[in-house]
Scaffold this motif. Structure first.
Motif, PDB file in Angstrom:
ATOM      1  N   GLN A 342       0.853  -1.190   0.000  1.00 34.59           N
ATOM      2  CA  GLN A 342       0.000   0.000   0.000  1.00 34.59           C
ATOM      3  C   GLN A 342       0.882   1.231   0.000  1.00 34.59           C
ATOM      4  N   VAL A 343       0.654   2.076  -0.980  1.00 34.34           N
ATOM      5  CA  VAL A 343       1.352   3.362  -1.060  1.00 34.34           C
ATOM      6  C   VAL A 343       0.349   4.431  -0.635  1.00 34.34           C
ATOM      7  N   THR A 344       0.637   5.125   0.458  1.00 32.98           N
ATOM      8  CA  THR A 344      -0.325   6.065   1.033  1.00 32.98           C
ATOM      9  C   THR A 344       0.389   7.278   1.581  1.00 32.98           C
ATOM     10  N   GLU A 345      -0.367   8.368   1.676  1.00 34.55           N
ATOM     11  CA  GLU A 345       0.149   9.583   2.300  1.00 34.55           C
ATOM     12  C   GLU A 345      -0.166   9.607   3.792  1.00 34.55           C
ATOM     13  N   LEU A 346      -0.964   8.631   4.261  1.00 37.91           N
ATOM     14  CA  LEU A 346      -1.334   8.600   5.664  1.00 37.91           C
ATOM     15  C   LEU A 346      -0.115   8.293   6.520  1.00 37.91           C
ATOM     16  N   ASN A 347      -0.026   8.965   7.633  1.00 42.71           N
ATOM     17  CA  ASN A 347       1.097   8.764   8.537  1.00 42.71           C
ATOM     18  C   ASN A 347       0.671   7.818   9.656  1.00 42.71           C
ATOM     19  N   GLU A 348       0.926   6.516   9.462  1.00 46.66           N
ATOM     20  CA  GLU A 348       0.617   5.516  10.466  1.00 46.66           C
ATOM     21  C   GLU A 348       1.835   4.625  10.684  1.00 46.66           C
ATOM     22  N   PRO A 349       2.241   4.474  11.934  1.00 45.68           N
ATOM     23  CA  PRO A 349       3.354   3.549  12.192  1.00 45.68           C
ATOM     24  C   PRO A 349       2.877   2.102  12.087  1.00 45.68           C
ATOM     25  N   ASP A 350       3.789   1.241  11.747  1.00 46.82           N
ATOM     26  CA  ASP A 350       3.524  -0.206  11.699  1.00 46.82           C
ATOM     27  C   ASP A 350       4.692  -0.892  12.410  1.00 46.82           C
ATOM     28  N   ILE A 351       4.494  -1.240  13.678  1.00 45.51           N
ATOM     29  CA  ILE A 351       5.564  -1.749  14.538  1.00 45.51           C
ATOM     30  C   ILE A 351       5.579  -3.271  14.470  1.00 45.51           C
ATOM     31  N   ARG A 352       6.798  -3.854  14.228  1.00 50.34           N
ATOM     32  CA  ARG A 352       6.936  -5.306  14.142  1.00 50.34           C
ATOM     33  C   ARG A 352       8.180  -5.768  14.907  1.00 50.34           C
ATOM     34  N   VAL A 353       8.056  -6.952  15.499  1.00 49.51           N
ATOM     35  CA  VAL A 353       9.222  -7.630  16.078  1.00 49.51           C
ATOM     36  C   VAL A 353       9.841  -8.491  14.980  1.00 49.51           C
ATOM     37  N   LEU A 354      11.069  -8.213  14.621  1.00 50.64           N
ATOM     38  CA  LEU A 354      11.722  -8.936  13.527  1.00 50.64           C
ATOM     39  C   LEU A 354      12.488 -10.171  13.998  1.00 50.64           C
ATOM     40  N   SER A 355      13.091 -10.090  15.169  1.00 52.45           N
ATOM     41  CA  SER A 355      13.956 -11.204  15.582  1.00 52.45           C
ATOM     42  C   SER A 355      14.107 -11.207  17.094  1.00 52.45           C
ATOM     43  N   MET A 356      14.576 -12.347  17.609  1.00 51.07           N
ATOM     44  CA  MET A 356      14.912 -12.477  19.027  1.00 51.07           C
ATOM     45  C   MET A 356      16.125 -13.394  19.138  1.00 51.07           C
ATOM     46  N   VAL A 357      17.163 -12.919  19.795  1.00 50.93           N
ATOM     47  CA  VAL A 357      18.397 -13.685  19.986  1.00 50.93           C
ATOM     48  C   VAL A 357      18.640 -13.835  21.479  1.00 50.93           C
ATOM     49  N   ILE A 358      18.869 -15.084  21.919  1.00 50.28           N
ATOM     50  CA  ILE A 358      19.146 -15.373  23.327  1.00 50.28           C
ATOM     51  C   ILE A 358      20.573 -15.900  23.435  1.00 50.28           C
ATOM     52  N   ASP A 359      21.352 -15.289  24.301  1.00 49.90           N
ATOM     53  CA  ASP A 359      22.750 -15.684  24.466  1.00 49.90           C
ATOM     54  C   ASP A 359      23.062 -15.798  25.961  1.00 49.90           C
ATOM     55  N   PRO A 360      23.511 -16.984  26.420  1.00 55.65           N
ATOM     56  CA  PRO A 360      23.691 -18.216  25.647  1.00 55.65           C
ATOM     57  C   PRO A 360      22.354 -18.887  25.369  1.00 55.65           C
ATOM     58  N   ASP A 361      22.298 -19.708  24.324  1.00 55.24           N
ATOM     59  CA  ASP A 361      21.033 -20.341  23.971  1.00 55.24           C
ATOM     60  C   ASP A 361      20.695 -21.515  24.879  1.00 55.24           C
ATOM     61  N   GLU A 362      21.683 -22.027  25.638  1.00 53.82           N
ATOM     62  CA  GLU A 362      21.428 -23.056  26.646  1.00 53.82           C
ATOM     63  C   GLU A 362      22.064 -22.600  27.959  1.00 53.82           C
ATOM     64  N   PRO A 363      21.446 -21.618  28.636  1.00 55.54           N
ATOM     65  CA  PRO A 363      22.079 -21.045  29.833  1.00 55.54           C
ATOM     66  C   PRO A 363      22.008 -21.991  31.028  1.00 55.54           C
ATOM     67  N   LEU A 364      22.851 -21.667  32.009  1.00 58.22           N
ATOM     68  CA  LEU A 364      22.855 -22.381  33.278  1.00 58.22           C
ATOM     69  C   LEU A 364      22.231 -21.509  34.351  1.00 58.22           C
ATOM     70  N   GLU A 365      21.775 -22.139  35.409  1.00 59.40           N
ATOM     71  CA  GLU A 365      21.200 -21.389  36.522  1.00 59.40           C
ATOM     72  C   GLU A 365      22.220 -20.389  37.054  1.00 59.40           C
ATOM     73  N   GLY A 366      21.718 -19.202  37.375  1.00 64.85           N
ATOM     74  CA  GLY A 366      22.587 -18.165  37.904  1.00 64.85           C
ATOM     75  C   GLY A 366      23.388 -17.433  36.850  1.00 64.85           C
TER      76      GLY A 366
END
Length: 722
Positions: A342-366
């Motif tokens: 859609q090409v529009t002159e309306l000013n509307e934000p479109d917020i998206r979550v693109l990615s999620m990275v967890i480090d470390p991917d297999e953490p230890l307690e604490g």
């Protein structure tokens, strides 16, 4: 002429599968025979029972390797049923070294020589025998096959393939001929041709009649016929095999997306996607075309099966479609998909979550867990909003963001979790202030962390230890693991389980702490132990469980020594004041309290007592007054006169002095006994001022005579009075 009769193990042309040993002769002279393989390898006989007129024998030439043989003889006989013809001799031709060529006797003048072409009737049996000097040997045999008239191809392979896929074919070719033992004759060393479409592959059967080939499936889908042909020119046999295969039609799948669905006129839009074939291969190099309002952009699929291209939105507002097409020329495959824009002159934000990275991917307690997420605004207006991190549906942290159109930002969170499984959720515009929130979640497993406890060697603070010393034992505890270590650390004396001190240890991962134990030394030799985790609460995670050290503890004991005994004046008169100066030193390592004494003439005759306390290595100088009442005195100064102090050496804490006054005469009175006889001359020689330091009781003066001025009779009279 010397002739050697040798062991016989003959392999006919492909005779290996047909020879049946009657007895074991493998150890006889260790000879070896090698067949010279030609086509065909199987011994096929003729149908005419008159062996003189047969055709097509196969036992014609053999190659034998004979070690240590100069003129070998090898014999054979052949049988029809139980009727056997007598021995015939192979013709032997030496080829050099240990190699001999063997041929059948071509004369055929004796029974068993067969016909001149070396043939035998079908179903006859040929026996080989080793002949030694006693004509006793083992027999070997094989049967002659009837000549083949036809053959059959057997083949195995899959029947469905993708274009150009490898087809693995295995098979065998069998003649329609068996011997009397039901052994199947196989078409050996014969060419096999595989034809599929316009392509041909050539292989050969092996000595067992087997073959294998790898061919390629045609590029076009549908049903195809595969032909296999096997040919043996010796017997004039050609056999055929036909099979159908199906080539499955390949398809190409396409996935595509744009980073924004609503943009301003002329704004850049990024299109990404991937393509893959139905057989799982990547169509690397496939052409990708993007069409937006009759404007075209081109790219290709990379080695990972992905593509990316930036395109430009039209200058006018409206609803558009981005057409993405992929074409793979190798198999002429095509696919397409459409993306709305859609090409529009309306000013509307479109917020998206693109990615999620967890480090470390297999953490230890604490352990610190870093969570980052890319948030983008694909709309046409700026927007300010809250982004939250939730664990199992409970918000834990918040971040406020402000994004302009097309802007992407990263938010970072840090959490610590106990062992378990959790749902981690990132929510952009958590409060829905700009529209519907955008979310992305992931299941995270947190593992239990364990310590790894190590101990250094024990260090002792004193280089030399005496009883009563306060000994400090120190060592380092290190946790090289990932979990907190909590355990008891104990000090044991004598045995590792004789606990005398306890310390509660709590140590963090990667922490190194110094531990000290204090022990009051006891005389003797002792082994001291430091033991970790006596209750085994950490199990195998205590790497170094024990450390020990052996200590030798010396006793603390005083050592009193008297020195520097000095008497002034050196020759007083009777009744004058005499001063005795003497030094007493405690050379031991223990404090000593004792009584010093002055004895006159006899040790038990103490005239003065002095109470003294000396620390280790401390000295005192005593001044003891004395008034002589006779012309001579034996003066004793004793440290610890009553022997109340334990010492290393008791023989160095006394000193003696013989005091002679002015009344002393050089005239010597003869002693009345042997002891006096020793003392008198001794006093005469040493003079008036003599000091004797008694080391132990080595010098015991228990009786002596004093010599004074006057006659001998006066001296004796004086002694009698005394």
């Amino acid at each position: 002429m010397n002739r050697t009769i040798t062991i016989l193990i003959i392999l006919g042309l492909a005779m290996t599968a047909l020879v049946h040993p009657i007895a074991n002769a493998t150890d006889l002279n260790q000879q070896e025979f090698i067949s010279d393989h030609t086509n065909p390898n199987y011994p096929f006989g003729h149908t005419n029972p008159d062996y003189e007129n047969g055709h097509g024998g196969s036992i014609i030439e053999l190659v034998a390797e004979l070690e240590g043989v100069t003129e070998p003889f090898i014999y054979y006989q052949w049988c029809i049923g139980d009727i056997c013809f007598g021995f015939a001799e192979f013709e032997m031709t030496h080829q050099g070294g240990n190699t001999w060529n063997l041929t059948l006797d071509g004369s055929a003048t004796i029974p068993g020589a067969a016909s001149s072409d070396g043939s035998f009737p079908q179903n006859s049996k040929i026996e080989y025998r080793y002949i030694d000097d006693s004509w006793e040997s083992d027999w070997f045999e094989f049967y002659v096959f009837p000549p083949p008239e036809d053959a059959t191809i057997y083949s195995e392979h899959e029947h469905e393939f993708y274009p150009d896929e490898d087809i693995f074919i295995t098979g065998s070719v069998e003649y329609d001929s068996t011997d009397d033992q039901d052994n199947q004759a196989m078409m050996e060393n014969s060419p096999v041709t595989v034809t599929l479409g316009e392509d041909t592959w050539n292989v050969n059967t092996d000595r067992n009649g087997n073959f294998s080939a790898t061919v390629k499936a045609p590029l076009t889908s549908g049903e195809h016929v595969m032909n296999i042909i096997a040919v043996n020119d010796t017997w004039g046999i050609t056999t055929y095999y036909e099979s159908s295969i199906t080539v499955i039609e390949l398809e190409i799948s396409l996935e595509a997306e744009s980073n924004q669905t609503s943009v301003l006129p002329g704004q850049t839009v990024s299109v990404t996607g991937s393509a893959i074939l139905s057989d799982g291969t990547i169509p690397e190099g496939a052409d990708v075309t993007m069409d937006l309002d009759d404007s075209y952009w081109y790219t290709s699929v990379d080695v990972n099966g992905e593509f990316e291209k930036d395109i430009t939105a039209p200058d006018t507002t409206g609803d558009y479609v981005i057409t993405v097409e992929v074409y793979y020329e190798t198999y002429e495959l095509f696919n397409s998909t459409e993306l709305p824009l859609q090409v529009t002159e309306l000013n509307e934000p479109d917020i998206r979550v693109l990615s999620m990275v967890i480090d470390p991917d297999e953490p230890l307690e604490g352990e610190l867990i870093d969570i980052s997420s890319a948030i983008t605004n694909s709309g046409t207006a700026s927007g300010t909003f809250d982004t939250s991190l939730s664990v199992d549906g409970v918000p834990e942290e918040w971040r406020k963001l402000a994004l302009t159109p097309g802007q992407t930002a990263q938010v970072d969170f840090t959490i610590i979790l106990a062992p378990g499984e959790y749902e981690i959720l990132i929510t952009a515009d958590h409060n829905a202030t700009l529209g519907d929130p955008s979310e992305m979640s992931r299941i995270l497993t947190v593992k239990e962390a364990y310590p790894e406890i190590r101990m250094s060697d024990i260090e002792v603070n004193l280089p030399e230890i005496f009883e009563g010393d306060s000994v400090v034992l120190s060592l380092n505890i290190n946790n090289t693991g990932k979990g907190i270590g909590s355990f008891d650390l104990v000090l044991s004396v004598g045995r590792s389980d004789n606990y005398t001190r306890w310390i509660k240890i709590d140590i963090e991962p990667e922490e190194d702490i110094e531990i000290e134990f204090t022990w009051d030394a006891v005389r003797g030799t002792h082994r001291l132990w430091v033991v970790a985790d006596t209750n085994s609460t950490l199990g195998d995670h205590v790497i170094d469980r024990e450390r020990n050290v052996t200590l030798s503890v010396a006793p603390r004991i005083a050592e009193l020594i008297i020195s520097n005994l000095r008497v002034t004046p050196d020759k007083p008169r009777v009744g004058d004041l005499v001063n005795l100066d003497v030094r007493i030193t405690n050379h031991g390592n223990k404090e000593a309290s004792f009584d010093a004494a002055l004895s006159v003439d006899y040790m038990d005759n103490v005239t003065r007592w002095i109470n003294i306390s000396l620390a280790s290595q401390e000295s005192v100088t005593l001044n003891i007054p004395f008034i002589p009442v006779s012309t001579y005195h034996l003066l004793w100064v004793s440290a610890d006169h009553n022997n109340s102090v334990e010492e290393i050496n008791k023989y160095n804490n006394r000193a003696a002095h013989i005091l002679l006054t002015e009344g002393w005469s050089e005239e010597v009175t003869e002693p009345e006994d042997s002891a006096a006889g020793l003392i008198g001359p001794f006093l005469y020689m040493v003079g008036a001022n003599l000091t004797v330091v008694l080391l132990g009781s080595l010098i015991l003066i228990y009786y002596y005579k004093k010599v004074v001025k006057g006659t001998k009779e006066e001296v004796m009279a004086d002694e009698s009075e005394k």
